[in-house]
Motif scaffolding. Structure first.
Motif, mmCIF file in Angstrom:
data_model
loop_
_atom_site.group_PDB
_atom_site.id
_atom_site.type_symbol
_atom_site.label_atom_id
_atom_site.label_comp_id
_atom_site.label_asym_id
_atom_site.label_seq_id
_atom_site.Cartn_x
_atom_site.Cartn_y
_atom_site.Cartn_z
ATOM 1 N N UNK A 132 0.816 -1.207 0.000
ATOM 2 C CA UNK A 132 0.000 0.000 0.000
ATOM 3 C C UNK A 132 0.849 1.257 0.000
ATOM 4 N N UNK A 133 0.292 2.309 -0.576
ATOM 5 C CA UNK A 133 0.963 3.599 -0.613
ATOM 6 C C UNK A 133 -0.035 4.665 -0.987
ATOM 7 N N UNK A 134 0.481 5.809 -1.374
ATOM 8 C CA UNK A 134 -0.405 6.842 -1.905
ATOM 9 C C UNK A 134 -0.164 6.921 -3.410
ATOM 10 N N UNK A 135 -1.194 7.283 -4.139
ATOM 11 C CA UNK A 135 -1.082 7.418 -5.587
ATOM 12 C C UNK A 135 -1.394 8.860 -5.957
ATOM 13 N N UNK A 140 -2.147 11.140 -9.139
ATOM 14 C CA UNK A 140 -2.541 10.976 -10.532
ATOM 15 C C UNK A 140 -3.121 12.263 -11.089
ATOM 16 N N UNK A 141 -3.103 12.346 -12.399
ATOM 17 C CA UNK A 141 -3.634 13.519 -13.091
ATOM 18 C C UNK A 141 -5.091 13.283 -13.447
ATOM 19 N N UNK A 142 -5.778 14.360 -13.706
ATOM 20 C CA UNK A 142 -7.158 14.281 -14.167
ATOM 21 C C UNK A 142 -7.125 14.293 -15.692
ATOM 22 N N UNK A 143 -7.168 13.126 -16.300
ATOM 23 C CA UNK A 143 -7.065 13.045 -17.758
ATOM 24 C C UNK A 143 -5.681 13.486 -18.202
ATOM 25 N N UNK A 144 -5.617 14.312 -19.212
ATOM 26 C CA UNK A 144 -4.345 14.825 -19.715
ATOM 27 C C UNK A 144 -3.983 16.164 -19.073
ATOM 28 N N UNK A 145 -4.778 16.602 -18.108
ATOM 29 C CA UNK A 145 -4.607 17.910 -17.497
ATOM 30 C C UNK A 145 -3.613 17.826 -16.341
ATOM 31 N N UNK A 146 -2.392 18.320 -16.551
ATOM 32 C CA UNK A 146 -1.357 18.252 -15.528
ATOM 33 C C UNK A 146 -1.536 19.297 -14.441
ATOM 34 N N UNK A 147 -2.489 20.212 -14.603
ATOM 35 C CA UNK A 147 -2.653 21.258 -13.596
ATOM 36 C C UNK A 147 -3.477 20.792 -12.402
ATOM 37 N N UNK A 148 -4.105 19.630 -12.491
ATOM 38 C CA UNK A 148 -4.912 19.110 -11.396
ATOM 39 C C UNK A 148 -4.446 17.693 -11.064
ATOM 40 N N UNK A 195 -4.429 14.573 -8.125
ATOM 41 C CA UNK A 195 -5.157 14.074 -6.960
ATOM 42 C C UNK A 195 -4.291 13.059 -6.225
ATOM 43 N N UNK A 196 -4.513 12.979 -4.925
ATOM 44 C CA UNK A 196 -3.781 12.053 -4.086
ATOM 45 C C UNK A 196 -4.799 11.118 -3.444
ATOM 46 N N UNK A 197 -4.593 9.817 -3.600
ATOM 47 C CA UNK A 197 -5.489 8.820 -3.027
ATOM 48 C C UNK A 197 -4.658 7.704 -2.400
ATOM 49 N N UNK A 198 -5.266 6.943 -1.505
ATOM 50 C CA UNK A 198 -4.618 5.747 -0.984
ATOM 51 C C UNK A 198 -4.739 4.659 -2.041
ATOM 52 N N UNK A 199 -3.704 3.844 -2.173
ATOM 53 C CA UNK A 199 -3.705 2.782 -3.178
ATOM 54 C C UNK A 199 -3.143 1.508 -2.560
ATOM 55 N N UNK A 257 2.980 6.133 -5.645
ATOM 56 C CA UNK A 257 2.765 5.698 -7.016
ATOM 57 C C UNK A 257 2.368 6.917 -7.836
ATOM 58 N N UNK A 258 3.053 7.115 -8.946
ATOM 59 C CA UNK A 258 2.830 8.290 -9.796
ATOM 60 C C UNK A 258 2.396 7.855 -11.179
ATOM 61 N N UNK A 259 1.241 8.363 -11.653
ATOM 62 C CA UNK A 259 0.878 8.068 -13.033
ATOM 63 C C UNK A 259 1.864 8.808 -13.948
#
Length: 95
Positions: A25-28, A30-38, A40-44, A62-64
């Motif tokens: 487990x860790x934190x992930x 990720x971007x919202x679609x192709x938009x690098x300006x937003x 999000x951080x979630x547990x994974x 974990x980084x998308x």
């Protein structure tokens, strides 16, 4: 590659200690679609197939692909407020 401060590593370990699979487990981040300006951080519970993995003292991030590019030269820090709520902060890496 993104680096983690000691505070961030401890916060991530604390957040994932009671996860169903704590060793993966860790934190992930990720971007919202192709938009690098937003981002999000979630547990994974595990990385996605294309994720980059940053590990420091048992703390996993974990980084998308978009987040990995955006955060390549950054550092992740963490702190807690008076109520114990954890917040993460992205800063420039120190030289």
């Amino acid at each position: 590659m993104l680096t983690l401060t000691d505070n961030a590593a401890q916060a991530i370990r604390d957040l994932t200690a009671n996860a169903p699979e704590p060793e993966q487990s860790g934190i992930r981040i990720s971007s919202q679609g192709e938009n690098a300006s937003a981002l999000t951080l979630t547990l994974a519970t595990a990385p996605e197939p294309a994720d980059a993995v940053v590990e420091n003292e048992g703390a996993r991030v974990y980084l998308d692909p978009v987040a990995a590019t955006v955060l390549e030269d950054k550092s992740l820090d963490a702190g807690a407020d008076d109520q114990g709520s954890v917040s993460f902060l992205v800063t420039e890496q120190s030289a």
